[in-house]
Design a protein around this motif. Structure first.
Motif, PDB file in Angstrom:
ATOM      1  N   ILE A 395      -5.559 -37.537   3.209  1.00 17.61           N
ATOM      2  CA  ILE A 395      -5.242 -37.880   1.823  1.00 17.61           C
ATOM      3  C   ILE A 395      -6.234 -37.185   0.897  1.00 17.61           C
ATOM      4  CG2 ILE A 395      -6.588 -40.028   1.999  1.00 17.61           C
ATOM      5  CD1 ILE A 395      -4.730 -41.244  -0.120  1.00 17.61           C
ATOM      6  N   ARG A 396      -5.739 -36.653  -0.206  1.00 18.35           N
ATOM      7  CA  ARG A 396      -6.584 -36.022  -1.215  1.00 18.35           C
ATOM      8  C   ARG A 396      -6.832 -36.983  -2.373  1.00 18.35           C
ATOM      9  NH1 ARG A 396      -4.102 -30.491  -3.234  1.00 18.35           N
ATOM     10  NH2 ARG A 396      -6.026 -30.640  -4.468  1.00 18.35           N
ATOM     11  N   ASP A 397      -7.944 -36.773  -3.071  1.00 20.37           N
ATOM     12  CA  ASP A 397      -8.143 -37.469  -4.337  1.00 20.37           C
ATOM     13  C   ASP A 397      -8.954 -36.630  -5.317  1.00 20.37           C
ATOM     14  OD1 ASP A 397     -10.619 -37.711  -3.133  1.00 20.37           O
ATOM     15  OD2 ASP A 397     -10.963 -39.766  -3.839  1.00 20.37           O
ATOM     16  N   LYS A 398      -9.148 -35.342  -4.975  1.00 18.67           N
ATOM     17  CA  LYS A 398      -9.890 -34.444  -5.868  1.00 18.67           C
ATOM     18  C   LYS A 398      -9.128 -33.127  -5.999  1.00 18.67           C
ATOM     19  CE  LYS A 398     -14.523 -36.251  -4.779  1.00 18.67           C
ATOM     20  NZ  LYS A 398     -14.110 -37.229  -3.769  1.00 18.67           N
ATOM     21  N   THR A 399      -9.351 -32.449  -7.109  1.00 16.28           N
ATOM     22  CA  THR A 399      -8.706 -31.159  -7.337  1.00 16.28           C
ATOM     23  C   THR A 399      -9.414 -30.070  -6.544  1.00 16.28           C
ATOM     24  OG1 THR A 399     -10.119 -30.593  -9.222  1.00 16.28           O
ATOM     25  CG2 THR A 399      -8.103 -31.863  -9.682  1.00 16.28           C
ATOM     26  N   ASP A 400      -8.757 -28.929  -6.432  1.00 18.87           N
ATOM     27  CA  ASP A 400      -9.383 -27.773  -5.784  1.00 18.87           C
ATOM     28  C   ASP A 400     -10.678 -27.385  -6.492  1.00 18.87           C
ATOM     29  OD1 ASP A 400      -7.243 -27.739  -4.077  1.00 18.87           O
ATOM     30  OD2 ASP A 400      -6.341 -25.907  -4.875  1.00 18.87           O
ATOM     31  N   ASP A 401     -10.667 -27.419  -7.815  1.00 19.56           N
ATOM     32  CA  ASP A 401     -11.856 -27.030  -8.583  1.00 19.56           C
ATOM     33  C   ASP A 401     -13.049 -27.918  -8.237  1.00 19.56           C
ATOM     34  OD1 ASP A 401     -10.586 -24.970  -9.877  1.00 19.56           O
ATOM     35  OD2 ASP A 401     -10.070 -26.148 -11.662  1.00 19.56           O
ATOM     36  N   GLU A 402     -12.814 -29.228  -8.132  1.00 18.18           N
ATOM     37  CA  GLU A 402     -13.910 -30.153  -7.831  1.00 18.18           C
ATOM     38  C   GLU A 402     -14.512 -29.878  -6.460  1.00 18.18           C
ATOM     39  OE1 GLU A 402     -13.198 -34.444  -9.570  1.00 18.18           O
ATOM     40  OE2 GLU A 402     -11.261 -33.609  -8.965  1.00 18.18           O
ATOM     41  N   ILE A 403     -13.661 -29.662  -5.466  1.00 16.51           N
ATOM     42  CA  ILE A 403     -14.159 -29.417  -4.107  1.00 16.51           C
ATOM     43  C   ILE A 403     -14.865 -28.066  -4.032  1.00 16.51           C
ATOM     44  CG2 ILE A 403     -13.495 -29.098  -1.688  1.00 16.51           C
ATOM     45  CD1 ILE A 403     -13.222 -31.968  -2.519  1.00 16.51           C
ATOM     46  N   ALA A 404     -14.295 -27.034  -4.651  1.00 14.14           N
ATOM     47  CA  ALA A 404     -14.898 -25.702  -4.624  1.00 14.14           C
ATOM     48  C   ALA A 404     -16.285 -25.711  -5.281  1.00 14.14           C
ATOM     49  CB  ALA A 404     -13.982 -24.704  -5.330  1.00 14.14           C
ATOM     50  N   LYS A 405     -16.376 -26.404  -6.405  1.00 15.86           N
ATOM     51  CA  LYS A 405     -17.653 -26.483  -7.104  1.00 15.86           C
ATOM     52  C   LYS A 405     -18.694 -27.221  -6.274  1.00 15.86           C
ATOM     53  CE  LYS A 405     -19.573 -27.823 -11.600  1.00 15.86           C
ATOM     54  NZ  LYS A 405     -19.285 -28.453 -12.930  1.00 15.86           N
ATOM     55  N   LYS A 406     -18.278 -28.302  -5.641  1.00 16.45           N
ATOM     56  CA  LYS A 406     -19.199 -29.099  -4.829  1.00 16.45           C
ATOM     57  C   LYS A 406     -19.748 -28.286  -3.657  1.00 16.45           C
ATOM     58  CE  LYS A 406     -19.485 -33.369  -2.113  1.00 16.45           C
ATOM     59  NZ  LYS A 406     -18.760 -34.595  -1.664  1.00 16.45           N
ATOM     60  N   HIS A 407     -18.906 -27.467  -3.055  1.00 13.73           N
ATOM     61  CA  HIS A 407     -19.330 -26.707  -1.872  1.00 13.73           C
ATOM     62  C   HIS A 407     -19.721 -25.274  -2.215  1.00 13.73           C
ATOM     63  CE1 HIS A 407     -18.297 -29.755   1.190  1.00 13.73           C
ATOM     64  NE2 HIS A 407     -17.399 -30.148   0.284  1.00 13.73           N
ATOM     65  N   ASP A 408     -19.777 -24.976  -3.507  1.00 16.03           N
ATOM     66  CA  ASP A 408     -20.238 -23.669  -3.985  1.00 16.03           C
ATOM     67  C   ASP A 408     -19.461 -22.516  -3.347  1.00 16.03           C
ATOM     68  OD1 ASP A 408     -21.764 -21.985  -5.552  1.00 16.03           O
ATOM     69  OD2 ASP A 408     -23.368 -21.799  -4.057  1.00 16.03           O
ATOM     70  N   VAL A 409     -18.125 -22.637  -3.386  1.00 12.93           N
ATOM     71  CA  VAL A 409     -17.260 -21.556  -2.908  1.00 12.93           C
ATOM     72  C   VAL A 409     -16.222 -21.263  -3.986  1.00 12.93           C
ATOM     73  CG1 VAL A 409     -17.539 -22.113  -0.454  1.00 12.93           C
ATOM     74  CG2 VAL A 409     -15.659 -23.153  -1.761  1.00 12.93           C
ATOM     75  N   THR A 410     -15.624 -20.092  -3.904  1.00 12.74           N
ATOM     76  CA  THR A 410     -14.552 -19.771  -4.851  1.00 12.74           C
ATOM     77  C   THR A 410     -13.276 -20.505  -4.446  1.00 12.74           C
ATOM     78  OG1 THR A 410     -13.757 -17.883  -3.584  1.00 12.74           O
ATOM     79  CG2 THR A 410     -15.532 -17.476  -5.191  1.00 12.74           C
ATOM     80  N   ILE A 411     -12.364 -20.607  -5.386  1.00 12.98           N
ATOM     81  CA  ILE A 411     -11.059 -21.220  -5.089  1.00 12.98           C
ATOM     82  C   ILE A 411     -10.365 -20.452  -3.972  1.00 12.98           C
ATOM     83  CG2 ILE A 411      -8.757 -21.703  -6.005  1.00 12.98           C
ATOM     84  CD1 ILE A 411     -10.749 -23.670  -7.053  1.00 12.98           C
ATOM     85  N   ALA A 412     -10.454 -19.140  -4.023  1.00 16.11           N
ATOM     86  CA  ALA A 412      -9.795 -18.306  -3.011  1.00 16.11           C
ATOM     87  C   ALA A 412     -10.347 -18.589  -1.610  1.00 16.11           C
ATOM     88  CB  ALA A 412      -9.959 -16.830  -3.356  1.00 16.11           C
ATOM     89  N   ILE A 413     -11.671 -18.689  -1.502  1.00 13.91           N
ATOM     90  CA  ILE A 413     -12.283 -18.988  -0.199  1.00 13.91           C
ATOM     91  C   ILE A 413     -11.902 -20.381   0.262  1.00 13.91           C
ATOM     92  CG2 ILE A 413     -14.497 -19.425   0.956  1.00 13.91           C
ATOM     93  CD1 ILE A 413     -15.654 -17.098  -0.676  1.00 13.91           C
ATOM     94  N   LEU A 414     -11.924 -21.340  -0.669  1.00 11.29           N
ATOM     95  CA  LEU A 414     -11.525 -22.708  -0.325  1.00 11.29           C
ATOM     96  C   LEU A 414     -10.109 -22.735   0.236  1.00 11.29           C
ATOM     97  CD1 LEU A 414     -11.955 -25.829  -0.432  1.00 11.29           C
ATOM     98  CD2 LEU A 414     -10.957 -25.747  -2.731  1.00 11.29           C
ATOM     99  N   LYS A 415      -9.196 -22.087  -0.450  1.00  9.85           N
ATOM    100  CA  LYS A 415      -7.806 -22.088   0.000  1.00  9.85           C
ATOM    101  C   LYS A 415      -7.661 -21.428   1.365  1.00  9.85           C
ATOM    102  CE  LYS A 415      -5.381 -22.314  -4.471  1.00  9.85           C
ATOM    103  NZ  LYS A 415      -4.593 -23.506  -4.144  1.00  9.85           N
ATOM    104  N   GLU A 416      -8.388 -20.353   1.582  1.00  7.03           N
ATOM    105  CA  GLU A 416      -8.304 -19.661   2.869  1.00  7.03           C
ATOM    106  C   GLU A 416      -8.822 -20.544   4.003  1.00  7.03           C
ATOM    107  OE1 GLU A 416      -7.275 -16.560   5.397  1.00  7.03           O
ATOM    108  OE2 GLU A 416      -6.815 -16.855   3.260  1.00  7.03           O
ATOM    109  N   LYS A 417      -9.939 -21.219   3.773  1.00  9.18           N
ATOM    110  CA  LYS A 417     -10.496 -22.114   4.793  1.00  9.18           C
ATOM    111  C   LYS A 417      -9.535 -23.264   5.105  1.00  9.18           C
ATOM    112  CE  LYS A 417     -15.469 -21.368   4.069  1.00  9.18           C
ATOM    113  NZ  LYS A 417     -15.812 -21.101   5.501  1.00  9.18           N
TER     114      LYS A 417
END
Length: 702
Positions: A395-417
């Motif tokens: 289950i999700r409860d955060k946006t892609d931007d929030e998770i990417a910022k927290k883990h210091d990765v780009t949106i593109a890298i987050l999506k790929e992972k």
């Protein structure tokens, strides 16, 4: 009558539910269901109970033998159906009592919704509750006098003994009760023909939506309750209403609901597609069965919402859900199967709900390695995502931007992972035992899925969806439509059976008309109109102005139902009313528009306090009170321009087109050699022709 019903309340039971059973290699018993094709009926073909399918011949025999009917109704993906089968119907002691004293009938509610509707009304009148398995005891002519949902073995035996004694020793009391109940079942289904009413106004509609909004969960979406059911027609109407009235609060609510559902565990993040409903308030833990009708409607809804918002989350949901349907429910001939069960075999070989879909923290960590940390944060492998027995439902409860910022990765890298992690889990699932498949093909549910595919193509522009839609439409044309333009309900193992019901016609007419709008192939328009005219001839009740659920060519039951309330699937009459209004725009010389208006008048008094149950009907209020446009595209470039126009969310419109002249009035005398002209019309009166989709959108604002 209600007083008489409560006198027998001592005979009424219990709970509510709906699942399945494992295959046997050798069979000690075989009954008449072995000759059926329904997966649900075949599950019971080797019970010691002498089950038979519903038929006039079986009822005739019950009359001759003077035995009451024991009617048990369920469906293949129903959990509690399977529990009761294991506890009661596989038990030889129970079977002996049933066989000696009753004519035992098993019904797949998905094959025979006409029978299911009547007995569901009966159990709700008796006890105030309903659900599946639905067990009724009735007189040999079908009039019920006792009912229950799930009942454990000891209570089942006790109840049947009481009923048997009552039938033998005090039959007149049962007959009187059954007669009163049958009268009540008929009375609650009557629809008054309100000829003198005016059409519901926009002010009244605004009030109805305001009253309705008191139940909205503005934080988690849906309604303030658990379990939470997906109601696609509710949010489809509210999307229409929010855009038509420029209402940001309603639009926010629709977006919150669609986002939370897409984030929730009710959505299969690994395999795509939605489960039936969530047992909690945050859309987390689903009842894991996956139904074609849910997914077809939700594809349509999310595609429309994408057209309005351009939210890529909605686009992803559409793409992944179609991927699931194509992968798991598509027959090689182009039809779509009905459902996947909630239960599957766990690692110990035991049937368990959700076993195919859930994960342990240890399993995820081992599978995902270095990417586990981001995945666990994204999909809440923590107390928020924990279900039971150390199992997690993603289950999700955060946006892609929030998770990417927290883990210091780009949106593109987050999506790929995340993509790689989900692919790993999908591959792992191939080692698990899959849920059982109900591989019957139902016309009405295929109509809903076809409409979803058409909307996905219309608003996302992916040609593969049109190819799949055309394959499905061709299947319906070849396998489900008879020479007289009537329909079959069911297809299984190469055979089409059972006369179709109103819902089959309504959803197929709607889908074929939508397919015409994106192809301009008059084959689909002609099929749709011929089916519409068939329903007028064989389903229309001249007295009420509504359509019966069953054809006048079908065997009579204790009631000829009229379905008006929108549920998880819209009422067949509400879909028909929308179909009629749209066909009125194309064929104004017919009486389609008059019928649609009268149908709306007959039900609109319910909107004030029961808007949720009439959401699909309320589109008609917007159609009738605001401009409804006919858009005609004529010329060599008609398909490309039509595609441009139709990619916009324009619910108060119908689109037609041809290269030169078509058969309908809107396409006659419109051709101008060397040009592709677009005409925006209201009731056949057209504005000056234009040549671009941008100009069309400007004219629609006037």
């Amino acid at each position: 009558m209600l007083k008489r019903i409560t006198l027998l309340s001592v005979l009424l039971f219990l709970n509510y539910g709906c699942t399945q059973k494992s295959k046997k290699v050798e069979y000690k018993h075989t009954n008449a269901l072995v000759h059926e094709t329904s997966p649900y009926l075949l599950q019971h073909a080797h019970n010691p109970v002498n089950w038979e399918a519903w038929s006039p011949e079986v009822l005739e025999r019950a009359k001759k033998e003077d035995k009451p009917l024991l009617i048990s109704i369920g469906y293949a993906a129903c959990h509690w159906c399977h529990v009761m089968e294991k506890e009661c119907f596989e038990d030889e002691e129970v079977a002996q009592m049933m066989n000696e004293n009753f004519i035992n009938i098993k019904i797949d509610r998905e094959e025979r919704p006409d029978v299911d509707q009547i007995y569901m009304d009966a159990i709700q009148m008796m006890s105030g509750n309903g659900g599946w398995p639905l067990n009724m005891v009735a007189l040999p002519d079908g009039r019920p006098f006792w009912g229950a949902t799930y009942v454990p073995k000891e209570n089942w035996i006790k109840s049947l003994k009481q009923l048997t004694d009552l039938y033998k020793n005090d039959k007149s009391k049962i007959v009187q009760y059954a007669s009163d109940l049958a009268n009540g079942i008929n009375a609650i289904n009557l629809v008054e023909n309100k000829k003198d009413s005016g059409i519901y106004t926009l002010d009244q509609l605004n009030t109805a939506v305001t009253n309705w909004s008191k139940y909205f969960d503005d934080f988690l979406g849906g309604y303030k309750r658990a379990p939470k059911f997906m109601m696609p027609n509710n949010w489809d109407f509210l999307l229409h209403y929010a855009t038509a009235s420029s209402n940001p609060e309603i639009m926010d609510y629709v977006n919150t609901t669609l986002t939370r559902m897409a984030y929730g565990g009710i959505y299969d993040h690994v395999g795509g597609g939605f489960s039936r409903y969530a047992v909690d308030t945050k859309w987390h833990v689903p009842h894991f069965e996956k139904m074609l009708y849910d997914n077809g409607q939700l594809v349509s809804l999310y595609a429309k919402a994408y057209a309005v918002t351009k939210n890529n989350l909605y686009k992803d949901v559409v793409e992944q859900t179609i991927g699931f349907v194509e992968e798991e429910l598509l027959d090689e001939k182009g039809g779509f199967y009905s459902s996947l069960d909630a239960d599957s075999l766990d690692e110990h070989g035991e049937l368990e709900e959700g076993a195919y879909y859930v994960w342990t923290k240890e399993e995820l960590a081992n599978l995902l390695g270095d990417d586990y940390k981001i995945f666990a944060d994204y999909y809440n492998i923590n107390s928020y995502g924990l279900w039971e027995k150390e199992n997690y439902v993603l289950i999700r409860d955060k946006t892609d931007d929030e998770i990417a910022k927290k883990h210091d990765v780009t949106i593109a890298i987050l999506k790929e992972k995340l993509k790689n992690s989900l692919n790993t889990l999908k591959e792992k699932k191939t080692e698990r035992s899959k849920p059982r498949l109900d591989d019957k093909i139902l016309t009405s549910w295929n109509g809903l899925m076809l409409k979803g595919l058409v909307d996905a193509y219309r608003y996302l522009g992916n040609g593969a969806y049109l190819t799949l839609a055309l394959k499905n439409a061709s299947f319906i044309d070849k396998e489900m439509i008879k020479e007289d333009h009537s329909l079959y309900r069911n297809h299984k193992e190469g055979n089409s059976t059972i006369n179709a019901f109103l819902e089959d016609y309504a959803s197929t007419i709607e889908a074929f008309l939508a397919l015409y709008e994106v192809t301009f192939d008059e084959t689909w328009l002609n099929h749709s109109k011929k089916m519409l005219d068939y329903t007028k001839l064989h389903f229309l009740d001249k007295e009420s102005g509504m359509f019966f659920f069953t054809s006048d060519e079908d065997d009579s039951l204790i009631r000829r139902s009229i379905e008006t309330s929108d549920n998880v699937i819209s009422a067949s009459n509400s879909i028909m009313a929308k179909n009629l209004l749209k066909f009125h725009k194309l064929f104004p010389q017919e009486d389609y528009g008059e019928i649609a208006k009268q149908m709306l008048k007959n039900v609109q008094d319910n909107f004030d306090e029961s808007a949720q149950g009439y959401a699909n009907w309320m589109h008609l209020v917007l159609y009738e009170n605001e401009n409804f446009y006919e858009i005609a595209v004529v010329g060599k470039n008609h398909k490309d321009l039509g595609k441009e126009i139709s990619s916009n969310y324009l619910p108060n419109s119908i689109l037609v087109g041809s290269e030169k002249e078509g058969s309908i009035d809107l396409l006659k005398n419109r051709y101008n050699e060397g040009q592709t002209l677009i005409y925006v019309c209201i009731e056949g009166a057209c504005k000056l022709p234009v040549t671009s989709s941008e100009e069309v959108l400007e004219q629609l604002k006037d």
